[in-house]
Design a protein around this motif. Structure first.
Motif, short mmCIF file in Angstrom:
data_model
loop_
_atom_site.label_atom_id
_atom_site.label_comp_id
_atom_site.label_asym_id
_atom_site.label_seq_id
_atom_site.Cartn_x
_atom_site.Cartn_y
_atom_site.Cartn_z
N LEU A 19 39.49 40.36 42.45
CA LEU A 19 40.16 41.64 42.16
C LEU A 19 39.46 42.79 42.88
O LEU A 19 40.09 43.59 43.56
CB LEU A 19 40.17 41.90 40.66
CG LEU A 19 40.65 43.30 40.26
CD1 LEU A 19 42.16 43.40 40.40
CD2 LEU A 19 40.22 43.65 38.86
N VAL A 20 38.15 42.87 42.73
CA VAL A 20 37.39 43.99 43.29
C VAL A 20 37.44 43.98 44.82
O VAL A 20 37.59 45.03 45.44
CB VAL A 20 35.94 43.95 42.76
CG1 VAL A 20 35.03 44.90 43.51
CG2 VAL A 20 35.91 44.24 41.27
N GLU A 21 37.35 42.80 45.41
CA GLU A 21 37.33 42.72 46.87
C GLU A 21 38.71 42.93 47.50
O GLU A 21 38.80 43.39 48.64
CB GLU A 21 36.77 41.36 47.31
CG GLU A 21 35.30 41.22 46.98
CD GLU A 21 34.78 39.80 47.20
OE1 GLU A 21 35.54 38.94 47.70
OE2 GLU A 21 33.61 39.57 46.85
N ASN A 22 39.77 42.59 46.78
CA ASN A 22 41.11 42.61 47.38
C ASN A 22 42.02 43.72 46.89
O ASN A 22 43.18 43.79 47.30
CB ASN A 22 41.80 41.26 47.14
CG ASN A 22 41.10 40.13 47.85
OD1 ASN A 22 40.63 40.29 48.96
ND2 ASN A 22 41.00 38.99 47.19
N THR A 23 41.52 44.58 46.01
CA THR A 23 42.33 45.67 45.49
C THR A 23 41.72 47.00 45.89
O THR A 23 40.63 47.35 45.40
CB THR A 23 42.46 45.57 43.95
OG1 THR A 23 42.89 44.25 43.61
CG2 THR A 23 43.46 46.58 43.43
N PRO A 24 42.37 47.72 46.79
CA PRO A 24 41.81 49.00 47.24
C PRO A 24 41.52 49.94 46.06
O PRO A 24 42.31 50.05 45.13
CB PRO A 24 42.91 49.58 48.14
CG PRO A 24 43.69 48.38 48.61
CD PRO A 24 43.65 47.42 47.45
N GLY A 25 40.37 50.57 46.12
CA GLY A 25 39.99 51.55 45.10
C GLY A 25 39.28 50.96 43.89
O GLY A 25 38.84 51.71 43.02
N TRP A 26 39.20 49.62 43.80
CA TRP A 26 38.54 49.01 42.65
C TRP A 26 37.11 48.62 43.01
O TRP A 26 36.82 48.23 44.13
CB TRP A 26 39.31 47.79 42.15
CG TRP A 26 40.47 48.19 41.32
CD1 TRP A 26 41.74 48.42 41.74
CD2 TRP A 26 40.46 48.47 39.92
NE1 TRP A 26 42.53 48.81 40.68
CE2 TRP A 26 41.76 48.85 39.55
CE3 TRP A 26 39.47 48.43 38.94
CZ2 TRP A 26 42.11 49.19 38.25
CZ3 TRP A 26 39.82 48.77 37.64
CH2 TRP A 26 41.11 49.14 37.31
#
Length: 75
Positions: A19-26
């Motif tokens: 999630l963190v690596e593939n979701t911009p802004g997270w």
């Protein structure tokens, strides 16, 4: 969403990283803030240095999997 076949804390850790690596802004910091999980606890978990309590897993769950429920482990 990133649900694996069966829930384990290792799968959960991997799904948080995804999630963190593939979701911009997270980031882990933003995820901790939004889910109201202690940032240091989440950071240690993500580094594999500790586990997470059931209460913290419940807080994080909707951010990682939405409405999906975990499959029960097979015996």
């Amino acid at each position: 969403m990133f649900m694996k076949t069966n829930f384990t804390q290792q799968n959960f850790r991997t799904d948080i990283h995804t999630l963190v690596e593939n979701t911009p802004g997270w980031s882990v910091t933003r995820l901790a803030r939004k889910s109201e999980v202690d940032q240091a606890s989440l950071s240690r978990f993500c580094k594999g240095k500790s586990g997470l309590s059931g209460a913290n897993i419940e807080k994080l769950w909707p951010f990682i999997y939405g409405d999906q429920k975990p499959n029960q482990p097979e015996n």
